[in-house]
Design an enzyme around this catalytic site. Structure first.
Site, PDB file in Angstrom:
ATOM      1  N   HIS A 914       0.793  -1.132   0.079  1.00 36.54           N
ATOM      2  CA  HIS A 914       0.028   0.094  -0.087  1.00 36.54           C
ATOM      3  C   HIS A 914       0.761   1.205  -0.053  1.00 36.54           C
ATOM      4  O   HIS A 914       1.611   1.571   0.824  1.00 36.54           O
ATOM      5  CB  HIS A 914      -1.021  -0.086   1.106  1.00 36.54           C
ATOM      6  CG  HIS A 914      -1.763  -1.093   1.218  1.00 36.54           C
ATOM      7  ND1 HIS A 914      -2.444  -2.086   2.508  1.00 36.54           N
ATOM      8  CD2 HIS A 914      -2.526  -1.694   0.212  1.00 36.54           C
ATOM      9  CE1 HIS A 914      -3.022  -2.702   2.069  1.00 36.54           C
ATOM     10  NE2 HIS A 914      -3.503  -2.491   0.699  1.00 36.54           N
ATOM     11  N   GLU A 917       1.316   3.689   2.988  1.00 40.60           N
ATOM     12  CA  GLU A 917       1.750   3.173   4.174  1.00 40.60           C
ATOM     13  C   GLU A 917       3.338   3.419   4.164  1.00 40.60           C
ATOM     14  O   GLU A 917       4.030   2.315   4.201  1.00 40.60           O
ATOM     15  CB  GLU A 917       1.261   1.794   4.616  1.00 40.60           C
ATOM     16  CG  GLU A 917      -0.303   1.672   4.725  1.00 40.60           C
ATOM     17  CD  GLU A 917      -0.774   0.441   4.812  1.00 40.60           C
ATOM     18  OE1 GLU A 917       0.108  -0.611   4.621  1.00 40.60           O
ATOM     19  OE2 GLU A 917      -1.988   0.240   4.616  1.00 40.60           O
ATOM     20  N   HIS A1011       3.419  -3.485   7.133  1.00 40.84           N
ATOM     21  CA  HIS A1011       2.074  -2.398   6.850  1.00 40.84           C
ATOM     22  C   HIS A1011       2.210  -1.428   7.635  1.00 40.84           C
ATOM     23  O   HIS A1011       2.915  -1.417   8.586  1.00 40.84           O
ATOM     24  CB  HIS A1011       0.919  -3.178   6.648  1.00 40.84           C
ATOM     25  CG  HIS A1011       0.580  -4.148   5.750  1.00 40.84           C
ATOM     26  ND1 HIS A1011      -0.535  -3.694   4.518  1.00 40.84           N
ATOM     27  CD2 HIS A1011       1.106  -5.286   5.223  1.00 40.84           C
ATOM     28  CE1 HIS A1011      -0.472  -4.689   3.646  1.00 40.84           C
ATOM     29  NE2 HIS A1011       0.348  -5.662   4.063  1.00 40.84           N
ATOM     30  N   GLU A1096       1.814  -4.595  11.622  1.00 34.83           N
ATOM     31  CA  GLU A1096       1.402  -3.294  11.419  1.00 34.83           C
ATOM     32  C   GLU A1096       2.034  -2.223  12.132  1.00 34.83           C
ATOM     33  O   GLU A1096       2.190  -2.381  13.494  1.00 34.83           O
ATOM     34  CB  GLU A1096      -0.147  -3.287  11.758  1.00 34.83           C
ATOM     35  CG  GLU A1096      -1.322  -4.224  11.155  1.00 34.83           C
ATOM     36  CD  GLU A1096      -1.698  -3.654   9.651  1.00 34.83           C
ATOM     37  OE1 GLU A1096      -1.414  -2.305   9.290  1.00 34.83           O
ATOM     38  OE2 GLU A1096      -2.470  -4.236   8.983  1.00 34.83           O
TER      39      GLU A1096
END
Length: 1225
Positions: A914, A917, A1011, A1096
């Site tokens: 992504h 990010e 991420h 994350e």
């Protein structure tokens, strides 16, 4: 003593008395044929007296096991004597008035509501009805009603609604009677059927007669009437009736009367009741129109402004705000289309999916706004800021996979072995024999002492490398002590100590033309800092006027300059002596940055800025420019942003989570409402527009200038609203019509001492960490020239809220009535005519990655480190996707050493699927730096594993400023199940690498996809577990008895011990249906990697551990990447303690390092201190996640793969000795 005894005797007497009285009543009820009216009247009167005066009597009657309530209700049901009925009703009122909740529930459970409604029905048949009985009976029903969920239905079925309403109609001049009747009706109106029924029978008209005109008498009655009316008006039929009878104007006039006369604010509840009525009416379209036509917006705005000074009137201001925002006309986003301003032709058009739908629309369709976004189905609560954040998502439990057959991992290659052989070339380490390599055996001699393991982070000290620039930064910025200064980290790599002048740039961009000539537009240099542009020059061009030196002041004529891509040009003090580009001096509007003229201090700064190799070993501005030239973007960018060119140094100071002042969001909303109330104050001037390139920047001094035409930039349009306020619109992802979150743009032409407000008005998510302490990032060129070259958090009055711009149903999955959201922040710039950059998070471009990889490759030690960088595939945009292999070189080219080299387990890492990010890339940078480090810990890690890394899965998205998608217009992290080699080449071939490893029986030990998370704090992991997934569903117990290895939790638990930013309590191992096509689940399920994770990293900060209440920075992110590596080394110990043959002394030393956390003393040097205790993370305000959900999971016993739970607390050496001793016995 005698007094206590007397009290006890008296209590016993009371208890005996009430029991005796209840026994008498019970006896009378049993002998119903011989009902003694006088005796019953006497007994109930006595009970009423005791209940009124003695709490112990009330407790005795309602105690568990007592039959007091049953006896009283039975008597009420049987008697026909009015006085007895009144006595019993008074007894029940006393019981319901004190400790009401429990006792009222007891009354309801014994059938009290039913008996009372029957009594009301029978009493209404008497003519005339007894007023006292009606008052007491309604008072008691009003207390029971809110606790009985079925009260409204019971009242309607029994006919009580008509009775109460008729009493109100017939007794408008009797406030004492109609007050309890209205209280009962208020409860009944909670039922929508009852509301419609009462409205048909004239309840709305009756209530408007009671509340108006203005009077100070009977304020209690007016309050209850308004509450009842507000409940009635939630029925759309009643609301339309109120609009038809012009009651909206009546309510506004009544509100103004109370506002003017209630100067002491004693009747705030009445004023709020009127607002609640308006709130209910404005749920429908004609209600909103009637409110605007009655000048309601201006009325509520003015009254709210007057109320804001009084804190106790906040409920009035907040409700007024909700009404005004609801009635604010829905505006069209000022764009010709919500599709991206840039178009990219796909190799073929998908037959289904969002991209196919996007391009199947006829050209005449307006995709910005629906034909009628102002529908009549608006719910009052949808405008509240506490809107349910998951209303447009599937229920969490429904999303959890319950089919166990789908959860069982199985190695499904999906491609033939012949097809997968194409990936053999990406694994040269499996066939390399190292016969041609000059390898030096580093095998330790028996008994030899090894040096200490350096701190297990991304660096290692080399004191001989100069660090003057860092010292100067410390002295200039935050007065770091000399002791701390001495601990600053030099580079960990084998770098050249020759420092070249790469920091002399006083400019922000280099401009390079296609023909190779460079022009200086002095006006641009003087006003804006000449832009860095990119040339693809061929050959040398004669310099007609010569190059402008750093000390020369340019005139206002363009000057072509000699260019060469291979040799330096003869321009003194040029930053780009090796490249075809040039920068002019910094001179903003003819004014130096801080002084009127250049000073010796400026020259000193310039000299210091050249020593960047010591603090940015992987950053090379010249190399960056060369790489950018070969980077292909859809808009064909020709400029380079200053921060990307010059680099970023983490600031020395801590950046705490921002505490938002009270009322700031309300203040911003009112400023937005002023746009409608005072339209003449709005400038509404477009000053930047990608859709209209001819929209040139205005020359006025007081107008800011914007730009985003550089790699990863995202800003589509800017509109000046007021003198110092600007609305900003972000660009959609290419081949998409949404995903607005990432921003990166340049601002110039500012003045000092002016508060500029920026509103990004087309955000999509319903909440943001900007409401919880996060700030945007800013990079100032003049600050960088003053030895502070870093991104830092800025902005005050930051909030995130729903605005009045409509979202098209074409971008919301068919849902109508959705609105965009606004990020607003205010910035006061420290320097006049500076050039500043704003970003959602720390930018990390594709060219930056390529530069870092080249520097890593050129600076590593080939005798120690096996490093290979190859191009996995070409993206849709024509950019290469790098794949990296890192491990330790074999000790020698003997068979045993080569065999050990080839058979190391694989660790497979990916990142940046992504584009928005960017923190994922900073974590990956920390991982790469640690893996390439020269510490003993890094060497041990390389000797333990072969690392296969794809550091950027979505280069095209990163380059073009997308937030979530690639050029295909799709989320690549939802394509792992069936990637298309043409549309999703990076995913297709990365999965191919994994499938190849699976085919040759070399399944990776760990897979981790890095991420970023925009809605939660801390760093955490999502993994995959069948047992925990089933445990979160309603599956039967038998399915939960399955046996599953708990090794998937080992690595997260290790990271929880050693990484300060990591939070185990935020981790989840549940597999959701909506995530079945993500990398984490596919690699777990199809490739068979048990330890398959998504890691994350927060975009905001931490709420636990060492970094609690701090915003996260690049040094913390890089530290997390390094700590991940250390965790893998610990994982090796825990899972295979016999495989790594390190001496016990070395294991003990490393264990001490692992069991502590890091304290950052300089941008790249880590010093150890005791680890922080664990904090239990509070329930997050949002369950939304771009990649995974985050349920709370209890920690199961036996999470580690070692044999006993006690081994969780063992040191590595203790575990090793335990296994060794176990084998020896």
């Amino acid at each position: 003593m005698s007094k206590v005894k007397a009290t006890a005797e008296k209590c016993q007497l009371n208890i005996s008395r009430i029991q005796s009285l209840l026994s008498q009543l019970e006896k009378v009820n049993a002998e119903s044929l011989l009902f003694d009216t006088d005796n019953t009247r006497y007994v109930t009167a006595k009970i009423f007296h005791l209940a009124q005066t003695q709490e112990k009597t009330r407790k005795e009657m309602t105690a568990k096991g007592s039959t007091g309530i049953e006896v009283i209700l039975c008597t009420l049901e049987n008697t026909r004597d009015l006085q007895t009925i009144l006595n019993i009703l008074n007894i029940l009122n006393e019981l319901a008035s004190t400790a009401g909740g429990r006792r009222i529930n007891a009354l309801i459970s014994k059938g009290g509501a039913r008996i009372l409604l029957q009594l009301l029905l029978s009493a209404s048949k008497e003519s005339p009805s007894n007023e006292e009985l009606m008052i007491v009976l309604h008072s008691l029903l009003a207390k029971l009603g809110p606790k009985d969920k079925k009260f409204g239905v019971k009242a309607r079925v029994s006919g009580a609604l008509n009775i109460s309403l008729n009493l109100v109609k017939q007794n408008l001049q009797n406030p004492r009677l109609i007050l309890p009747c209205l209280q009962v009706l208020r409860v009944c109106c909670m039922n929508s059927v009852n509301s419609a029924y009462l409205g048909k029978n004239g309840a709305v008209e009756i209530l408007f007669k009671i509340i108006g005109p203005f009077t100070r008498r009977n304020t209690g009655l007016i309050k209850v009437s308004l509450d009842t009316l507000a409940a009635l008006l939630k029925s759309r039929t009643n609301a339309r009736k109120a609009v038809d009878r012009a009651y909206v104007q009546t309510l506004i006039s009544t509100y103004m009367d109370w506002h003017r006369h209630d100067t002491r604010h004693r009747h705030m509840l009445i004023r709020k009741g009127i607002l609640q009525c308006l709130k209910s009416i404005t749920n429908i379209k004609i209600g909103r129109k009637a409110f605007i036509d009655a000048n309601g917006m201006k009325t509520l705005y003015n009254t709210s402004q007057e109320c804001q000074a009084v804190r106790t009137l906040d409920p009035l201001v907040n409700t007024s705000s909700l009404i005004m925002r609801k009635c604010f006309p829905k505006n069209r986003l000022p764009l010709p289309t919500i599709k991206s301003a840039f178009q990219f032709q796909l190799p073929f058009m998908p037959t289904s999916g969002p991209v196919a739908l996007l391009y199947s629309m006829p050209p005449e369709v307006d995709d910005v706004v629906d034909e009628s976004d102002d529908n009549e189905d608006t719910d009052a609560e949808t405008e509240a800021e506490a809107e349910n954040e998951d209303s447009d998502q599937i229920c969490k439990n429904d999303d959890i996979e319950t089919d166990i057959t789908k959860l069982i991992p199985g190695q499904e290659l999906g491609r033939t072995l012949e097809d997968l052989k194409m990936y053999e070339r990406f694994f040269p380490e499996l066939t390399e024999d190292f016969q041609e390599f000059d390898l030096v055996s580093n095998e330790p001699k028996p008994g030899a002492k090894l040096g200490p393991i350096i701190v297990p982070t991304a660096g290692e000290e080399q004191p001989e490398v100069p660090n003057n620039f860092m010292k100067n930064l410390a002295r200039r910025s935050c007065n770091i002590s000399l002791e701390d200064e001495s601990n600053q980290r030099p580079t960990f790599l084998d770098m050249s100590k020759n420092v070249t002048n790469k920091g002399n740039s006083l400019d922000q961009k280099v401009h390079v033309d296609k023909d190779g000539s460079c022009y200086y537009y002095s006006n641009d240099i003087v006003r804006d800092l000449e832009k860095l542009s990119l040339h693809k020059a061929s050959g040398n061009h004669p310099c007609r006027n010569g190059c402008v030196s750093a000390k020369d002041k340019p005139n206002f004529l363009p000057h072509p300059c000699n260019k060469s891509t291979s040799s330096s040009i003869s321009c003194s003090n040029s930053l780009f002596e090796k490249h075809s580009m040039h920068l002019g001096p910094l001179c903003c509007s003819g004014i130096a940055p801080d002084d009127d003229e250049s000073s010796p201090l400026d020259e000193q700064v310039m000299r210091e800025m050249t020593d960047f190799d010591s603090i940015l070993p992987l950053h090379d501005p010249d190399l960056y420019i060369e790489i950018v030239k070969n980077t292909k973007s859809v808009p064909e960018y020709t400029e380079v942003a200053y921060p990307d060119y010059f680099g970023h140094v983490p600031p020395f100071f801590k950046e705490r989570l921002l505490e938002r002042p009270y009322g700031v969001q309300r203040s911003k909303i009112f400023q937005d409402i002023e746009r409608m109330i005072h339209p003449n104050d709005i400038i509404d001037r477009v000053i930047y527009d990608l859709d209209n390139p001819s929209c040139s920047a205005h020359d006025e001094i007081d107008i800011l200038k914007f730009n985003s035409k550089f790699e990863s930039g995202n800003l589509r349009k800017v509109i000046q609203i007021r003198k110092n306020e600007y609305d900003l619109i972000l660009n959609s992802d290419i081949n998409s019509n949404h995903y607005h979150q990432w921003f990166y743009f340049e601002v110039s032409g500012m003045r000092t001492g002016v508060a500029y407000r920026f509103n990004i008005i087309n955000c999509e998510k319903s909440n943001s960490q900007f409401n919880y302490g996060m700030q945007p990032l800013m990079y100032s060129v003049q600050e960088a020239l003053a030895s502070r070259p870093w991104w830092y958090r800025v902005g005050t009055d930051i909030c995130y809220y729903k605005n009045h711009f409509s979202r098209s149903s074409l971008a919301t999955g068919g849902q109508k009535g959705k609105s965009y959201y606004t990020i607003t922040f205010t910035v006061t710039f420290p320097h006049k005519d500076d050039v500043c950059y704003f970003a959602y998070h720390y930018p990390y471009t594709y060219s930056t990655l390529k530069m870092h990889l080249q520097k890593l490759e050129s600076l590593h030690s080939p005798q120690q480190i096996y490093f290979r960088q190859e191009v996995l595939c070409e993206t849709l945009g024509g950019n290469g996707c790098p794949v990296i292999t890192i491990t330790a070189m074999p000790e020698s080219n003997y068979y045993e050493h080569v065999y050990q080299f080839r058979n190391r387990p694989y660790i497979f890492l990916t990142s940046r699927v992504h584009p928005g990010e960017t923190n994922a890339s900073w974590v990956m940078k920390g991982t790469l730096e640690f893996l390439m480090g020269s510490s003993a810990t890094a060497q041990s890690l390389r000797e333990s594993y072969i690392f296969k890394i794809v550091p950027m899965l979505n280069p095209d998205g990163v380059i073009n400023g997308n937030h979530r998608c690639s050029l295909s217009g799709e989320d690549l992290n939802r394509q792992w199940q069936n990637p298309n080699s043409d549309l999703h080449p990076t995913i297709y071939h990365t999965k191919g690498l994994l499938q190849y490893l699976s085919a040759i029986k070399r399944v990776p030990l760990v897979y981790c996809d890095y991420h970023g998370h925009s809605r939660k704090k801390n760093v955490f992991m999502y993994g995959c577990s069948i047992k925990e997934t089933v445990w979160h569903t309603n599956a039967n117990a038998a399915s939960c008895d399955m046996v599953e290895e708990s090794g998937y939790k080992t690595l997260p638990k290790v990271l929880n011990q050693i990484a300060p930013a990591f939070s185990m309590s935020s981790c989840s191992f549940v597999v959701e249906k909506s995530k079945e096509s993500t990398a984490r689940v596919v690699v777990w399920k199809e490739i068979g990697v048990q330890r398959s994770y998504t890691m994350e990293s927060t975009l905001c900060g931490c709420d636990q551990g060492k970094y609690k209440d701090l915003q996260i920075g690049t040094k913390e992110l890089e530290e997390m990447g390094a700590k991940f590596c250390v965790g893998l080394l610990r994982l090796k110990r825990l899972t295979s303690p016999m495989e790594l043959t390190l001496p016990p002394s070395l294991i003990d030393i490393e264990n001490e390092l692992i069991e502590s956390s890091c304290k950052v003393a300089s941008p790249t040097t880590y010093v150890l201190e005791d680890d922080e205790p664990r904090f239990i993370e509070e329930v997050d305000y949002s369950a939304e996640s771009n990649d995974d959900v985050d349920p709370d999971l209890p920690e199961n016993i036996g999470d580690f793969e070692t044999s006993t739970l006690e081994e969780e607390s063992f040191s590595d050496s203790e575990i090793t000795r335990t296994h060794m001793s176990g084998q020896s016995t």
